[in-house]
Design an enzyme around this catalytic site. Structure first.
Site, PDB file in Angstrom:
ATOM      1  CB  THR A 251      -6.264  -7.501   3.623  1.00  0.00           C
ATOM      2  OG1 THR A 251      -6.427  -6.610   4.730  1.00  0.00           O
ATOM      3  CG2 THR A 251      -7.445  -8.447   3.548  1.00  0.00           C
TER       4      THR A 251
ATOM      5  CB  ALA B 227      -5.088  -5.777  12.571  1.00  0.00           C
TER       6      ALA B 227
ATOM      7  CD  GLN C 158      -3.117   4.808  10.601  1.00  0.00           C
ATOM      8  OE1 GLN C 158      -2.633   4.504   9.495  1.00  0.00           O
ATOM      9  NE2 GLN C 158      -2.512   5.651  11.403  1.00  0.00           N
ATOM     10  CB  SER C 159       0.525   0.237   9.358  1.00  0.00           C
ATOM     11  OG  SER C 159       0.328   0.404   7.971  1.00  0.00           O
TER      12      SER C 159
ATOM     13  CB  THR D 260       7.031  -0.311  14.890  1.00  0.00           C
ATOM     14  OG1 THR D 260       7.669   0.673  14.085  1.00  0.00           O
ATOM     15  CG2 THR D 260       6.229   0.426  15.955  1.00  0.00           C
TER      16      THR D 260
ATOM     17  CD  GLU E 203       8.333   5.489  12.897  1.00  0.00           C
ATOM     18  OE1 GLU E 203       7.860   6.556  13.299  1.00  0.00           O
ATOM     19  OE2 GLU E 203       9.308   5.435  12.132  1.00  0.00           O
TER      20      GLU E 203
ATOM     21  CE1 TYR F  10       1.903   2.122  13.319  1.00  0.00           C
ATOM     22  CE2 TYR F  10       4.169   2.827  13.676  1.00  0.00           C
ATOM     23  CZ  TYR F  10       3.264   1.840  13.327  1.00  0.00           C
ATOM     24  OH  TYR F  10       3.712   0.582  12.979  1.00  0.00           O
TER      25      TYR F  10
ATOM     26  CE  LYS G  49       1.741  -0.932  15.397  1.00  0.00           C
ATOM     27  NZ  LYS G  49       1.494  -2.364  15.146  1.00  0.00           N
TER      28      LYS G  49
ATOM     29  CG  HIS H 265       9.246  -5.262   7.206  1.00  0.00           C
ATOM     30  ND1 HIS H 265       9.266  -4.786   8.506  1.00  0.00           N
ATOM     31  CD2 HIS H 265       8.035  -5.813   7.029  1.00  0.00           C
ATOM     32  CE1 HIS H 265       8.113  -5.064   9.079  1.00  0.00           C
ATOM     33  NE2 HIS H 265       7.339  -5.681   8.212  1.00  0.00           N
TER      34      HIS H 265
ATOM     35  NE  ARG I 221       6.238  -0.417   3.474  1.00  0.00           N
ATOM     36  CZ  ARG I 221       5.948  -0.184   4.760  1.00  0.00           C
ATOM     37  NH1 ARG I 221       4.778  -0.506   5.278  1.00  0.00           N
ATOM     38  NH2 ARG I 221       6.865   0.346   5.554  1.00  0.00           N
TER      39      ARG I 221
HETATM   40  P1  NAP Z   1      -0.395  -2.747   6.293  1.00  0.00           P
HETATM   41  O1  NAP Z   1      -0.018  -3.219   4.926  1.00  0.00           O
HETATM   42  O2  NAP Z   1      -0.873  -1.358   6.457  1.00  0.00           O
HETATM   43  O3  NAP Z   1      -1.507  -3.747   6.844  1.00  0.00           O
HETATM   44  C1  NAP Z   1      -2.253  -3.447   7.997  1.00  0.00           C
HETATM   45  C2  NAP Z   1      -3.396  -4.439   8.136  1.00  0.00           C
HETATM   46  O4  NAP Z   1      -4.208  -4.027   9.263  1.00  0.00           O
HETATM   47  C3  NAP Z   1      -4.339  -4.483   6.926  1.00  0.00           C
HETATM   48  O5  NAP Z   1      -4.779  -5.811   6.731  1.00  0.00           O
HETATM   49  C4  NAP Z   1      -5.502  -3.610   7.378  1.00  0.00           C
HETATM   50  O6  NAP Z   1      -6.711  -3.910   6.743  1.00  0.00           O
HETATM   51  C5  NAP Z   1      -5.560  -4.016   8.847  1.00  0.00           C
HETATM   52  N1  NAP Z   1      -6.326  -3.060   9.653  1.00  0.00           N
HETATM   53  C6  NAP Z   1      -6.215  -1.722   9.694  1.00  0.00           C
HETATM   54  N2  NAP Z   1      -7.113  -1.198  10.551  1.00  0.00           N
HETATM   55  C7  NAP Z   1      -7.824  -2.231  11.035  1.00  0.00           C
HETATM   56  C8  NAP Z   1      -8.906  -2.340  11.932  1.00  0.00           C
HETATM   57  N3  NAP Z   1      -9.468  -1.268  12.500  1.00  0.00           N
HETATM   58  N4  NAP Z   1      -9.397  -3.574  12.220  1.00  0.00           N
HETATM   59  C9  NAP Z   1      -8.889  -4.671  11.626  1.00  0.00           C
HETATM   60  N5  NAP Z   1      -7.848  -4.636  10.756  1.00  0.00           N
HETATM   61  C10 NAP Z   1      -7.345  -3.435  10.467  1.00  0.00           C
HETATM   62  O7  NAP Z   1       0.814  -2.944   7.302  1.00  0.00           O
HETATM   63  P2  NAP Z   1       2.093  -3.905   7.193  1.00  0.00           P
HETATM   64  O8  NAP Z   1       3.202  -3.149   6.578  1.00  0.00           O
HETATM   65  O9  NAP Z   1       1.688  -5.220   6.661  1.00  0.00           O
HETATM   66  O10 NAP Z   1       2.472  -4.040   8.737  1.00  0.00           O
HETATM   67  C11 NAP Z   1       1.931  -5.076   9.537  1.00  0.00           C
HETATM   68  C12 NAP Z   1       2.046  -4.696  10.997  1.00  0.00           C
HETATM   69  O11 NAP Z   1       3.409  -4.486  11.339  1.00  0.00           O
HETATM   70  C13 NAP Z   1       1.342  -3.410  11.383  1.00  0.00           C
HETATM   71  O12 NAP Z   1       0.865  -3.565  12.698  1.00  0.00           O
HETATM   72  C14 NAP Z   1       2.438  -2.352  11.350  1.00  0.00           C
HETATM   73  O13 NAP Z   1       2.118  -1.288  12.206  1.00  0.00           O
HETATM   74  C15 NAP Z   1       3.606  -3.177  11.836  1.00  0.00           C
HETATM   75  N6  NAP Z   1       4.932  -2.790  11.373  1.00  0.00           N
HETATM   76  C16 NAP Z   1       5.178  -2.637  10.038  1.00  0.00           C
HETATM   77  C17 NAP Z   1       6.460  -2.351   9.605  1.00  0.00           C
HETATM   78  C18 NAP Z   1       6.793  -2.214   8.143  1.00  0.00           C
HETATM   79  O14 NAP Z   1       7.858  -1.666   7.837  1.00  0.00           O
HETATM   80  N7  NAP Z   1       5.973  -2.728   7.235  1.00  0.00           N
HETATM   81  C19 NAP Z   1       7.502  -2.224  10.554  1.00  0.00           C
HETATM   82  C20 NAP Z   1       7.202  -2.394  11.896  1.00  0.00           C
HETATM   83  C21 NAP Z   1       5.927  -2.704  12.291  1.00  0.00           C
HETATM   84  P3  NAP Z   1      -7.092  -3.220   5.328  1.00  0.00           P
HETATM   85  O15 NAP Z   1      -6.358  -4.019   4.293  1.00  0.00           O
HETATM   86  O16 NAP Z   1      -8.559  -3.376   5.268  1.00  0.00           O
HETATM   87  O17 NAP Z   1      -6.627  -1.804   5.391  1.00  0.00           O
HETATM   88  O1  F7E Z   2       8.284   7.098   5.712  1.00  0.00           O
HETATM   89  C1  F7E Z   2       9.874  10.231   4.656  1.00  0.00           C
HETATM   90  C2  F7E Z   2       9.000  10.230   5.890  1.00  0.00           C
HETATM   91  O2  F7E Z   2       5.900   6.455   5.490  1.00  0.00           O
HETATM   92  C3  F7E Z   2       9.679   6.922   5.765  1.00  0.00           C
HETATM   93  C4  F7E Z   2       5.530   2.012   8.594  1.00  0.00           C
HETATM   94  O3  F7E Z   2       5.517   0.711   8.069  1.00  0.00           O
HETATM   95  O4  F7E Z   2       7.872   1.867   9.004  1.00  0.00           O
HETATM   96  C5  F7E Z   2       6.883   2.633   8.344  1.00  0.00           C
HETATM   97  O5  F7E Z   2       6.867   3.963   8.848  1.00  0.00           O
HETATM   98  C6  F7E Z   2      10.374   8.259   5.773  1.00  0.00           C
HETATM   99  C7  F7E Z   2       9.773   9.263   6.765  1.00  0.00           C
HETATM  100  O6  F7E Z   2       7.544   4.905   6.655  1.00  0.00           O
HETATM  101  C8  F7E Z   2       7.709  11.097   1.882  1.00  0.00           C
HETATM  102  O7  F7E Z   2       8.887  11.548   6.419  1.00  0.00           O
HETATM  103  C9  F7E Z   2       9.649  11.689   2.615  1.00  0.00           C
HETATM  104  O8  F7E Z   2      10.811   9.936   7.424  1.00  0.00           O
HETATM  105  O9  F7E Z   2       7.657   5.139   4.234  1.00  0.00           O
HETATM  106  P1  F7E Z   2       7.282   5.897   5.443  1.00  0.00           P
HETATM  107  P2  F7E Z   2       7.736   5.135   8.222  1.00  0.00           P
HETATM  108  O10 F7E Z   2       7.150   6.412   8.674  1.00  0.00           O
HETATM  109  O11 F7E Z   2       9.177   4.904   8.505  1.00  0.00           O
HETATM  110  C10 F7E Z   2       7.720   1.772  10.432  1.00  0.00           C
HETATM  111  C11 F7E Z   2       8.814   0.874  10.958  1.00  0.00           C
HETATM  112  C12 F7E Z   2       6.361   1.355  10.833  1.00  0.00           C
HETATM  113  O12 F7E Z   2       6.173   0.736  11.886  1.00  0.00           O
HETATM  114  C13 F7E Z   2       5.226   1.949  10.088  1.00  0.00           C
HETATM  115  O13 F7E Z   2       4.040   1.152  10.260  1.00  0.00           O
HETATM  116  O14 F7E Z   2      10.211   8.865   4.492  1.00  0.00           O
HETATM  117  N1  F7E Z   2       9.202  10.727   3.453  1.00  0.00           N
HETATM  118  N2  F7E Z   2       8.760  11.939   1.663  1.00  0.00           N
HETATM  119  C14 F7E Z   2       7.999  10.324   3.020  1.00  0.00           C
HETATM  120  N3  F7E Z   2       7.168   9.388   3.496  1.00  0.00           N
HETATM  121  C15 F7E Z   2       6.006   9.175   2.828  1.00  0.00           C
HETATM  122  N4  F7E Z   2       5.177   8.224   3.266  1.00  0.00           N
HETATM  123  N5  F7E Z   2       5.671   9.931   1.706  1.00  0.00           N
HETATM  124  C16 F7E Z   2       6.486  10.899   1.201  1.00  0.00           C
HETATM  125  O15 F7E Z   2       6.166  11.545   0.207  1.00  0.00           O
END
Ligand code: NAP
Ligand code: F7E
Length: 348
Positions: free
Chosen positions: A10, A81, A83-84, A125, A127, A149, A153, A179, A184
């Site tokens: 989802t 899945a 807590q992202s 990630t 991160e 987080y 990871k 990404h 998003r």
């Molecule tokens: P997202 O939109 O937050 O989606 C996370 C998914 O995990 C959702 O379907 C959520 O369900 C599910 N989930 C959360 N807690 C769960 C639990 N306890 N049991 C089962 N499912 C659970 O994240 P995303 O951006 O698509 O990212 C996908 C994956 O890539 C994540 O593991 C994230 O950490 C990783 N990642 C993301 C990025 C990025 O930039 N997007 C970069 C690097 C790695 P609900 O819809 O019910 O909340």
């Molecule tokens: O923050 C700054 C914040 O929450 C990016 C996840 O998908 O990518 C994501 O993690 C930057 C940070 O993403 C606000 O402090 C400023 O420096 O969009 P973000 P993230 O933390 O980079 C990685 C690769 C993952 O793996 C994660 O799952 O932006 N920032 N002002 C803010 N960030 C948020 N959220 N909100 C603000 O108001």
């Protein structure tokens, strides 16, 4: 027909990956969380909800994962899945460890005992690099996590590698840099900005409050990154790969570009608030994707400016349609504008 199981179907990536795999001819199974209100808007948005089979799973619950793997008997498992949200991991560090760290290990154990030939993708990630020791970051750059987080990871990254080496499993890490897309989640900075820009342009919002504007990220386009996940699992040999664009942009640049696209001056609308600063942030990330380009043949296509435009245009159109009384799958209307969230993790 190949069968794929996607955990976190989802979410942003889960929805795009489901669509991508359906187009490749897969039978797609996706896990979702049972909640009081359904959360299928992304799957509806991409018109795939009725083309996949959904299974309720919580990553904290071994039995539900076991049942999902047993029932679907997949050739490929994509563990997305999590807590992202990095910020929330400071508020809920133990839950994040349970889901993001132990969750992946639960799947690895199930695969090890049930059918070791299942190919496993772990959503790792950028991160993990935290305070990076070098720029750009590659597969060999030291990991130095800066958040609960990222430390969770790190556990799933290492166990994926360990199960590969110890048990000969086809287990791979995609070390994906940020990404983004119109799908998003609203709490991430890109979408928070593009949604606010659309609302401000239409007179629905007066200001945009942000935290660390100086942070630099390597932002790519999500549909391209889910293709990389699939490509990683089609290789002869399992391995870990960085996916990134190789470009750094500051949050401030993203703000400027998004406001520029709607001819507004960000100086009039944007302010910062220290309650939005994380106890510890990651200041700068930039990836080197040359390994995946060389070995797998993947490379990013969408530029930073194109990405911001895709997102601003999408949010603008959604709010315009909403104002016309149209209804469509969407998340933004569920976010009340004026609620006060107590930021427990605010910098002391
Ligand atoms: P997202 O939109 O937050 O989606 C996370 C998914 O995990 C959702 O379907 C959520 O369900 C599910 N989930 C959360 N807690 C769960 C639990 N306890 N049991 C089962 N499912 C659970 O994240 P995303 O951006 O698509 O990212 C996908 C994956 O890539 C994540 O593991 C994230 O950490 C990783 N990642 C993301 C990025 C990025 O930039 N997007 C970069 C690097 C790695 P609900 O819809 O019910 O909340
Ligand atoms: O923050 C700054 C914040 O929450 C990016 C996840 O998908 O990518 C994501 O993690 C930057 C940070 O993403 C606000 O402090 C400023 O420096 O969009 P973000 P993230 O933390 O980079 C990685 C690769 C993952 O793996 C994660 O799952 O932006 N920032 N002002 C803010 N960030 C948020 N959220 N909100 C603000 O108001």
């Amino acid at each position: 027909m190949k069968r794929a199981l996607i955990t976190g179907c989802t979410g942003q990536d889960g929805a795009y990956l489901a669509k991508f795999l359906l187009e490749k001819g897969y039978q797609v199974f996706g896990t979702y969380r049972r909640v009081s209100t359904p959360n299928f808007w992304r799957l509806q948005y991409l018109d795939v909800l009725d083309k996949i089979t959904l299974i309720p799973v919580d990553m904290a619950d071994m039995a539900s994962i076991l049942e999902a793997v047993t029932l679907t008997d997949p050739q490929e498992v994509y563990n997305l899945a999590a807590q992202s949200y990095v910020g929330a991991s400071f508020d809920q560090p133990l839950l994040t460890a349970e889901i993001d760290g132990s969750g992946a290990t639960r799947i690895l154990e199930i695969i090890r005992h049930l059918r070791k030939d299942i190919r496993f993708y772990q959503a790792s990630t950028s991160e993990l690099y935290g305070t990076a020791s070098e720029t750009p970051q590659t597969e060999t750059t030291r990991f130095w996590p800066n958040s609960p987080y990222a430390s969770a990871k790190l556990m799933s990254f290492q166990n994926t590698r360990i199960y590969r080496e110890a048990y000969g499993m086809f287990a791979c890490n995609g070390i994906l840099f940020n990404h983004e897309s119109p799908l998003r989640g609203m709490e991430f900075v890109t979408r928070k900005i593009t949604n606010a820009v659309a609302r401000i342009k239409l007179g629905l919002q007066e200001e945009l409050v942000l935290g660390n504007l100086a942070a630099g990220r390597d932002w790519g386009y999500a549909p391209e990154y889910v293709e990389a996940m699939w490509m990683i699992l089609q290789q002869e040999t399992p391995d870990d790969f960085v996916c990134a664009t190789g470009e750094i942009h500051a949050v401030k640049e993203l703000v400027d570009e998004a406001f520029r696209l709607v001819d507004l001056d960000p100086g009039r609308y944007v302010r910062t608030d220290e309650t939005l600063l994380r106890p510890k942030d990651v200041e700068l990330l930039c990836g080197d994707c040359s390994k995946i380009t060389r070995v797998v043949g993947w490379k990013p296509k969408t530029t930073f400016r194109e990405l911001v435009k895709i997102m601003v245009d999408a949010d603008l159109k959604r709010w315009q349609d909403y104002l016309k009384g149209e209804s469509f799958p969407w998340d933004a209307q569920n976010y009340p504008g004026d609620i006060t969230l107590l930021m427990r993790h605010k910098k002391k």
